[in-house]
Design a protein around this motif. Structure first.
Motif, PDB file in Angstrom:
ATOM      1  N   GLU A 173      -3.787  21.172 -54.593  1.00 17.03           N
ATOM      2  CA  GLU A 173      -4.960  21.831 -55.173  1.00 17.03           C
ATOM      3  C   GLU A 173      -5.542  22.859 -54.205  1.00 17.03           C
ATOM      4  O   GLU A 173      -5.915  23.969 -54.604  1.00 17.03           O
ATOM      5  CB  GLU A 173      -6.014  20.783 -55.526  1.00 17.03           C
ATOM      6  CG  GLU A 173      -7.251  21.358 -56.191  1.00 17.03           C
ATOM      7  CD  GLU A 173      -8.229  20.287 -56.615  1.00 17.03           C
ATOM      8  OE1 GLU A 173      -9.328  20.653 -57.091  1.00 17.03           O
ATOM      9  OE2 GLU A 173      -7.914  19.093 -56.468  1.00 17.03           O
ATOM     10  N   ARG A 174      -5.584  22.511 -52.929  1.00 16.82           N
ATOM     11  CA  ARG A 174      -6.150  23.423 -51.930  1.00 16.82           C
ATOM     12  C   ARG A 174      -5.291  24.674 -51.757  1.00 16.82           C
ATOM     13  O   ARG A 174      -5.798  25.795 -51.742  1.00 16.82           O
ATOM     14  CB  ARG A 174      -6.302  22.683 -50.599  1.00 16.82           C
ATOM     15  CG  ARG A 174      -6.889  23.515 -49.472  1.00 16.82           C
ATOM     16  CD  ARG A 174      -7.257  22.641 -48.287  1.00 16.82           C
ATOM     17  NE  ARG A 174      -6.115  21.898 -47.782  1.00 16.82           N
ATOM     18  CZ  ARG A 174      -5.208  22.404 -46.933  1.00 16.82           C
ATOM     19  NH1 ARG A 174      -5.310  23.672 -46.533  1.00 16.82           N
ATOM     20  NH2 ARG A 174      -4.208  21.670 -46.498  1.00 16.82           N
ATOM     21  N   LEU A 175      -3.974  24.497 -51.640  1.00 21.38           N
ATOM     22  CA  LEU A 175      -3.100  25.640 -51.430  1.00 21.38           C
ATOM     23  C   LEU A 175      -2.866  26.431 -52.711  1.00 21.38           C
ATOM     24  O   LEU A 175      -2.487  27.608 -52.657  1.00 21.38           O
ATOM     25  CB  LEU A 175      -1.755  25.189 -50.851  1.00 21.38           C
ATOM     26  CG  LEU A 175      -1.676  25.133 -49.319  1.00 21.38           C
ATOM     27  CD1 LEU A 175      -2.639  24.085 -48.751  1.00 21.38           C
ATOM     28  CD2 LEU A 175      -0.258  24.828 -48.861  1.00 21.38           C
ATOM     29  N   GLY A 176      -3.110  25.791 -53.849  1.00 25.44           N
ATOM     30  CA  GLY A 176      -2.923  26.483 -55.116  1.00 25.44           C
ATOM     31  C   GLY A 176      -3.861  27.650 -55.317  1.00 25.44           C
ATOM     32  O   GLY A 176      -3.604  28.522 -56.154  1.00 25.44           O
ATOM     33  N   GLN A 177      -4.944  27.712 -54.545  1.00 26.46           N
ATOM     34  CA  GLN A 177      -5.870  28.833 -54.659  1.00 26.46           C
ATOM     35  C   GLN A 177      -5.237  30.146 -54.213  1.00 26.46           C
ATOM     36  O   GLN A 177      -5.722  31.227 -54.537  1.00 26.46           O
ATOM     37  CB  GLN A 177      -7.114  28.561 -53.806  1.00 26.46           C
ATOM     38  CG  GLN A 177      -6.829  28.511 -52.303  1.00 26.46           C
ATOM     39  CD  GLN A 177      -8.053  28.187 -51.469  1.00 26.46           C
ATOM     40  OE1 GLN A 177      -9.102  28.814 -51.651  1.00 26.46           O
ATOM     41  NE2 GLN A 177      -7.927  27.215 -50.567  1.00 26.46           N
ATOM     42  N   TRP A 178      -4.128  30.056 -53.476  1.00 23.08           N
ATOM     43  CA  TRP A 178      -3.489  31.256 -52.937  1.00 23.08           C
ATOM     44  C   TRP A 178      -2.309  31.735 -53.765  1.00 23.08           C
ATOM     45  O   TRP A 178      -1.741  32.774 -53.478  1.00 23.08           O
ATOM     46  CB  TRP A 178      -3.040  31.004 -51.498  1.00 23.08           C
ATOM     47  CG  TRP A 178      -4.170  30.797 -50.543  1.00 23.08           C
ATOM     48  CD1 TRP A 178      -5.376  31.420 -50.548  1.00 23.08           C
ATOM     49  CD2 TRP A 178      -4.202  29.899 -49.437  1.00 23.08           C
ATOM     50  NE1 TRP A 178      -6.172  30.981 -49.528  1.00 23.08           N
ATOM     51  CE2 TRP A 178      -5.472  30.040 -48.816  1.00 23.08           C
ATOM     52  CE3 TRP A 178      -3.293  28.994 -48.890  1.00 23.08           C
ATOM     53  CZ2 TRP A 178      -5.841  29.312 -47.687  1.00 23.08           C
ATOM     54  CZ3 TRP A 178      -3.657  28.268 -47.777  1.00 23.08           C
ATOM     55  CH2 TRP A 178      -4.918  28.424 -47.188  1.00 23.08           C
ATOM     56  N   GLY A 179      -1.877  30.983 -54.774  1.00 18.57           N
ATOM     57  CA  GLY A 179      -0.742  31.449 -55.566  1.00 18.57           C
ATOM     58  C   GLY A 179      -0.339  30.485 -56.659  1.00 18.57           C
ATOM     59  O   GLY A 179      -0.579  29.272 -56.572  1.00 18.57           O
TER      60      GLY A 179
END
Length: 377
Positions: A173-179
């Motif tokens: 969820e956290r890294l999904g904000q970037w792609g």
């Protein structure tokens, strides 16, 4: 069309080592699609391979090409020269011998480096833990004092890779904000080895198993203190290796628990399933995990799991259905959860991982049509 994929990680497919990453890669090798040629670039941990020369080995009945680019004992967590540094240097040295449609890495540090060497290949990044937890709660990360650098590496992985597979829901969820190329996957189990014992011989769940590295992050000392608190009817078998192995034995002796706590140390991975079927519950005391394989494998064997919040952070273990959850990181709270697991049936444990078989999940994590970074943009 056959896909040529090269996986780069400091493992030796001929010699297993404790840890979820190693087991994950072996599952990928074993259950990869038939139209994928999966090769491994890694370390000679046996000591008999020719460095820089491709060889072919059979792993779990599947043929795999293997290129060792350095020689070392990869079970040493903190060698004088980090494994990642040795691996990256070896990949650079023998880069002309590495050709692939897709390059896959399992650490953001390795991935960042090798993407510089092979710009024409498509890249896939696997991430096994939440970097936030590793830095804040762990004691093994090189980035504890360089959190900004780690954030940079995570963001670049998302920006530069065609596919990012993460085995931790919070990290995904956290890294999904970037792609949009970030996806979460649960951990799987190999049902050739992990399956329930015939019948359910357990009238009470008093013989527990603990599996992991004997390190501060896994907190084996908390497990020992909890057994002392739980009561004289409870026993614990502990499997694994690490720097706290002897200290764990010493604490058990100090508390008068040597007859009830059997610290066996490292065992072969395939024998873990036999230990699971001989016990009635798993105890997980980790401060943090990604999506712990020991939990999934235990449930597949019909063992309810007693876990800390960090030991199973993805919501797989549900209180009363397939295990119990520990309220606080104290011996008293762990002991209370141990006592409560008596009322949990094996059927709930087994059914909770029915869809987490390797035959289902490996094609999922490897089967996505990978597009180039340029096409994504």
């Amino acid at each position: 069309m056959t896909e040529k994929r090269v996986l780069i990680e400091p493992i030796d497919p001929r010699k297993s080592k404790p840890g979820g990453v190693d087991t994950c890669i072996r599952g990928l090798i074993k259950y990869r699609p038939d139209d994928m040629v999966l090769s491994v670039v890694g370390v000679d941990a046996v000591g008999d391979a020719e460095i820089g020369v491709w060889r072919t080995d059979e792993i779990d009945g599947r043929s795999v090409r293997f290129l060792p680019v350095y020689r070392a004992d990869n079970t040493v967590i903190r060698p004088k020269i980090p494994h990642i540094a040795q691996l990256v240097w070896g990949v650079w040295k023998y880069r002309r011998q590495i050709s692939a449609d897709v390059l896959q890495t399992h650490r953001v540090t390795t991935g960042f480096a090798v993407r510089r060497f092979f710009r024409k290949a498509r890249h896939v990044q696997f991430i096994h833990n939440d970097g936030d937890d590793s830095i804040k709660l762990g004691n093994e990360s090189y980035f504890k004092k360089f959190t900004g650098a780690f954030r940079f590496l995570e963001k670049r992985a998302v920006q530069e890779c065609a596919d990012v597979v993460i085995f931790n829901s919070a990290a995904a969820e956290r890294l999904g904000q970037w792609g949009q190329n970030v996806r979460f996957s649960p951990t799987w189990f190999d049902d050739e080895y992990f399956f329930p014992a015939e019948g359910d011989p357990h009238t009470a769940r008093t013989d527990l198993l603990w599996v992991g590295r004997f390190e501060e992050t896994k907190d084996p000392l908390l497990a020992v203190r909890a057994i002392a608190e739980a009561g004289p009817q409870y026993t614990l078998t502990m499997l694994g290796g690490g720097s706290l192995l002897q200290k764990t034995k010493d604490l058990a002796a100090e508390l008068g628990l040597s007859e009830r706590i059997d610290v066996k140390g490292p065992v072969e991975k395939r024998s873990v399933s036999d230990h699971l079927r001989a016990r009635s519950a798993l105890l997980m005391t980790s401060q943090h995990e990604g999506f712990p394989r020991a939990v999934v494998e235990s449930l597949a064997c019909g063992l309810p799991v007693v876990t800390t919040a960090g030991g199973e952070p993805n919501g797989l273990v549900v209180e009363g259905r397939n295990g119990t959850r520990i309220a606080e990181r104290t011996p008293e709270s762990v002991a209370d959860a141990i006592r409560r697991v008596d009322g949990v049936a094996s059927e709930g444990a087994i059914s909770s991982v029915e869809n987490l078989r390797a035959t289902i999940l490996v094609p999922y994590v490897l089967g996505r049509q990978v597009q180039s970074t340029e096409q994504q943009r």
